[in-house]
Enzyme design. Structure first.
Site, short mmCIF file in Angstrom:
data_model
loop_
_atom_site.label_atom_id
_atom_site.label_comp_id
_atom_site.label_asym_id
_atom_site.label_seq_id
_atom_site.Cartn_x
_atom_site.Cartn_y
_atom_site.Cartn_z
CG ASP A 69 16.31 6.32 -28.60
OD1 ASP A 69 15.97 7.12 -29.50
OD2 ASP A 69 17.48 5.95 -28.43
CB SER A 124 13.40 24.71 -36.68
OG SER A 124 14.20 25.83 -36.41
CE1 TYR A 170 17.34 21.16 -34.26
CE2 TYR A 170 17.41 23.26 -35.43
CZ TYR A 170 16.82 22.43 -34.50
OH TYR A 170 15.71 22.86 -33.82
CE LYS A 229 14.12 20.03 -35.58
NZ LYS A 229 13.05 19.41 -34.80
N1 LIG Z 1 14.47 25.88 -28.48
C1 LIG Z 1 14.43 26.46 -29.69
O1 LIG Z 1 14.88 27.62 -29.86
C2 LIG Z 1 13.82 25.74 -30.86
C3 LIG Z 1 13.64 26.46 -32.06
C4 LIG Z 1 13.08 25.81 -33.14
C5 LIG Z 1 12.69 24.48 -33.04
N2 LIG Z 1 12.87 23.82 -31.87
C6 LIG Z 1 12.43 22.43 -31.81
O2 LIG Z 1 11.55 22.24 -30.73
C7 LIG Z 1 11.67 20.90 -30.23
C8 LIG Z 1 11.95 20.91 -28.75
O3 LIG Z 1 13.15 21.62 -28.56
P1 LIG Z 1 13.70 22.07 -27.14
O4 LIG Z 1 14.39 23.34 -27.38
O5 LIG Z 1 12.64 21.95 -26.10
O6 LIG Z 1 14.82 20.93 -26.95
P2 LIG Z 1 15.52 20.39 -25.59
O7 LIG Z 1 16.84 19.84 -26.03
O8 LIG Z 1 15.52 21.43 -24.58
O9 LIG Z 1 14.57 19.17 -25.18
C9 LIG Z 1 14.47 18.07 -26.07
C10 LIG Z 1 13.98 16.86 -25.33
O10 LIG Z 1 14.07 15.77 -26.27
C11 LIG Z 1 14.61 14.64 -25.61
N3 LIG Z 1 15.24 13.74 -26.59
C12 LIG Z 1 16.40 13.92 -27.25
N4 LIG Z 1 16.67 12.86 -28.01
C13 LIG Z 1 15.64 11.98 -27.83
C14 LIG Z 1 15.33 10.70 -28.35
N5 LIG Z 1 16.17 10.06 -29.18
N6 LIG Z 1 14.17 10.10 -27.97
C15 LIG Z 1 13.33 10.71 -27.10
N7 LIG Z 1 13.58 11.92 -26.57
C16 LIG Z 1 14.72 12.55 -26.93
C17 LIG Z 1 15.61 15.23 -24.61
O11 LIG Z 1 15.91 14.31 -23.57
C18 LIG Z 1 14.86 16.46 -24.12
O12 LIG Z 1 14.04 16.17 -23.01
C19 LIG Z 1 12.78 20.26 -31.05
O13 LIG Z 1 12.21 19.55 -32.12
C20 LIG Z 1 13.55 21.44 -31.58
O14 LIG Z 1 14.26 21.14 -32.76
C21 LIG Z 1 13.43 24.41 -30.78
#
Ligand SMILES: NC(=O)c1ccc[n+]([C@@H]2O[C@H](COP(=O)([O-])OP(=O)(O)OC[C@H]3O[C@@H](n4cnc5c(N)ncnc54)[C@H](O)[C@@H]3O)[C@@H](O)[C@H]2O)c1
Length: 255
Positions: free
Chosen positions: A61, A140, A153, A157
């Site tokens: 975590d 992001s 959020y 970021k």
């Molecule tokens: N998907 C998008 O459109 C998008 C856009 C911009 C930025 N992002 C960023 O990209 C990154 C990945 O996003 P995603 O879309 O794959 O997210 P997701 O929610 O699909 O996956 C996130 C993963 O992080 C894990 N997680 C959550 N809290 C946690 C913790 N406390 N400790 C360890 N693991 C933890 C979850 O279990 C999950 O496996 C994030 O930082 C997100 O902010 C995503």
């Protein structure tokens, strides 16, 4: 195995799903030894096992200092160094100013900002043992927009972006060979975006049979689009890239 990340040791947080999972797959395919860290042990372990002997799951975590200590101790024992830390885990809450309570605000900052801070602090001694250390922070493109329902959020970021730039300069001043960069993804089809779109636009990116057409219409990318940027920044190819905001969004924030 050869590859762009041959023999490099990587730790990726939030690697059980979405962008982190795609990055873990691609980095292993490029020759890295990858530690997949996540709170979702079932999905993380299954993925790590499917990737073979160069993938290891760590139950971590990002908000728990003790988990970081244990993870770094395990990597120190086996390798004595870390070449790249990818602070990718994040928590999303859909809430505007009126809907945001302090507890959920703090949880978002704890995962998205403090988690990365703890990662940088705890992994630094191991990164110092790398010839070409790299930290990749997942920010992001929301930092460039005004998105009222994503108050906590977007703030988190932006803080992560600031942390990135400050550490990049700090490490260079100290003469460390550790670069710190941020990736700013646009909308990427992952469980996080699927949840967000279900709530905000009613679109179901998980089960819609025409998902690829929908993604093209909405200019939504695939997790692999971001994984490629991670491979580049984690590799020595990006040796002169430091403190950057690497926007990967098909120009969607420009118009
Ligand atoms: N998907 C998008 O459109 C998008 C856009 C911009 C930025 N992002 C960023 O990209 C990154 C990945 O996003 P995603 O879309 O794959 O997210 P997701 O929610 O699909 O996956 C996130 C993963 O992080 C894990 N997680 C959550 N809290 C946690 C913790 N406390 N400790 C360890 N693991 C933890 C979850 O279990 C999950 O496996 C994030 O930082 C997100 O902010 C995503």
């Amino acid at each position: 195995m050869t590859g762009r990340l041959h023999d490099r040791i990587l730790l990726i947080t939030g690697a059980a799903k979405g962008i982190g999972a795609a990055a873990a797959r691609m980095c292993v395919a490029e020759g890295a030894i990858v530690y997949l860290a996540d709170i979702d042990a079932a999905a993380g372990q299954t993925l790590a096992q499917s990737l073979g002997e160069n993938a290891h799951f760590l139950s971590l975590d990002v908000t728990a200092a003790a988990d970081w200590d244990a993870a770094c101790a395990a990597i120190a024992d086996r390798h004595g160094r870390l070449d790249a830390l990818v602070n990718n885990a994040a928590h999303m809450v859909i809430a505007d100013l009126a809907q945001t309570d302090l507890e959920s605000w703090r949880h978002v900052q704890a995962v998205n900002v403090e988690g990365a801070l703890l990662g940088c602090q705890t992994c630094l001694p191991l990164l110092k043992h790398s010839d070409h250390g790299s930290i990749v922070n997942m920010s992001s493109t929301t930092t460039r927009l005004g998105l009222p329902p994503m108050l906590a959020y977007t703030a988190s970021k932006a803080a992560l972006l600031s942390l990135t730039k400050t550490l990049a300069v700090d490490f260079r001043y100290q003469g460390l060979t550790i670069r710190v960069n941020a990736i700013l993804p646009g909308r990427i089809n992952t469980p996080m975006l699927q949840m967000t779109e279900r709530l905000m636009s009613g679109v179901d990116l998980e089960t819609d049979p025409k998902v690829e057409e929908l993604m093209a219409e909405m200019h939504i990318g695939h997790p692999e689009d971001i994984a490629r940027a991670i491979v580049y920044l984690a590799s020595t190819e990006s040796a002169y890239v430091n403190g950057t905001e690497f926007v990967v969004d098909n120009a969607t924030t420009l118009g």
